[in-house]
Design an enzyme around this catalytic site. Structure first.
Site, PDB file in Angstrom:
ATOM      1  N   GLU A 110     -11.568  -5.183  -2.691  1.00  0.00           N
ATOM      2  CA  GLU A 110     -12.936  -4.822  -2.309  1.00  0.00           C
ATOM      3  C   GLU A 110     -13.996  -5.513  -3.156  1.00  0.00           C
ATOM      4  OE1 GLU A 110     -14.137  -3.251   0.207  1.00  0.00           O
ATOM      5  OE2 GLU A 110     -12.225  -2.651   1.085  1.00  0.00           O
TER       6      GLU A 110
ATOM      7  N   GLU B 121      10.223  -1.002  -8.679  1.00  0.00           N
ATOM      8  CA  GLU B 121       9.517  -0.757  -9.936  1.00  0.00           C
ATOM      9  C   GLU B 121      10.421  -0.966 -11.149  1.00  0.00           C
ATOM     10  OE1 GLU B 121       9.530   3.743 -11.354  1.00  0.00           O
ATOM     11  OE2 GLU B 121       8.440   3.513  -9.467  1.00  0.00           O
TER      12      GLU B 121
END
Length: 296
Positions: A82, A113
């Site tokens: 953004e 992960e």
């Protein structure tokens, strides 16, 4: 190991949550969420230091690299992408590394992960250098994917930051550690809740404050916004009108005259100078108030 991690503990306040009425569940979640701003407030001085790292990185043509897995990685992606339309920065200025890549944004890929080597590989593929600031995000403070990236970052000479939700993270070597102690989750171990929300708040604070201090706003207006659709065009015209006091039609004319560059349009109106003169000044400074002073 997990039984000692704060974010993995069972929350005694919610042990009977499945027997509550809907409104009672909602009130309980809301009450727990009220812990988040307190945890953030306790870390403001450290967040300030991180913003300083980020500003120095950008001034030296470096980047801010986020890394995380699961919710932490997705939160990083949301914040980073953004910054491009909001502040007009180049894609990759805020660079998110998500364990499992693009697929992991839409699907839960829990095993990724644990892959410390993949983290290092992903990181090195972005050609990092000592001017970058690397921010690892992990609720537990131990995620191997993040650990590998931060270790390699230290070797390269990057500034390193850890954002976690525990007091004593296993990853304990970052230059700055922000411990957002949001406590046990409403649903045991579901760190997409308080932990994830607190991480997003802090990343918003870091990126937004960095952009303000890089001259990407004028007052509280996003004058470097990229106009990518009709909604953003209308917002840009309103912004020009609000800042300069001209009517909507005149603001629209100046936006077009400035090739849809809001900052340039505002500068032209407020200074009364030509487009060429204003463009020359904006090559010298990103700060609109400085540009106005130069053109006085």
């Amino acid at each position: 190991m997990l039984d000692k991690i704060e974010t993995e503990l069972s929350n005694p306040k919610t042990k009977n949550i499945d027997n509550l009425e809907i409104i009672e569940i909602l009130r309980l979640i809301n009450k727990e969420d009220a812990i988040i701003p307190v945890a953030v407030a306790e870390n403001l001085e450290k967040i300030k230091e991180v913003v300083g790292f980020c500003i120095n990185s950008l001034k030296n043509n470096g980047r801010i690299i986020y890394c995380g897995a699961g919710t932490s990685g997705r939160v990083a992606v949301v914040d980073a992408v953004e910054t491009v339309p909001t502040f007009g920065v180049k894609e990759g200025t805020f660079l998110p590394l998500l364990a499992g890549g693009e697929e992991a944004f839409f699907r839960s890929l829990e095993t990724v992960e644990d892959d410390i080597k993949e983290g290092i590989k992903n990181f090195l593929s972005k050609k990092p250098n000592e001017n970058d600031t690397v921010i690892g995000i992990t609720a537990s403070g131990r995620t191997p994917y993040v650990k590998g990236i931060l270790e390699k970052s230290k070797e390269i000479g990057c500034k390193t930051v850890l954002i976690c939700n525990v007091k004593d993270p296993e990853i304990n070597f970052a230059d700055i550690t922000i411990s957002l102690r949001t406590g046990p989750e409403v649903i045991t171990g579901s760190t997409r809740m308080k932990a994830g929300t607190s991480q997003k708040i802090v990343l918003n604070m870091i990126s937004t404050t960095t952009m303000i201090k890089m001259g990407k706003t004028y007052g509280n207006y996003m004058v470097d916004v990229q106009i990518l659709n009709k909604k953003l065009e209308k917002r840009a015209i309103k912004m020009i009108s609000d800042i300069t006091g001209v009517d909507f039609n005149r603001a629209e004319k100046y936006l077009k005259k400035a090739d849809y560059n809001v900052k340039l349009a505002v500068l032209m109106i407020l200074s009364g100078k030509t487009k060429e003169e204003c463009e020359q000044v904006l090559e010298k400074t990103t700060f609109l108030y400085e540009a106005l002073e130069i053109l006085k």
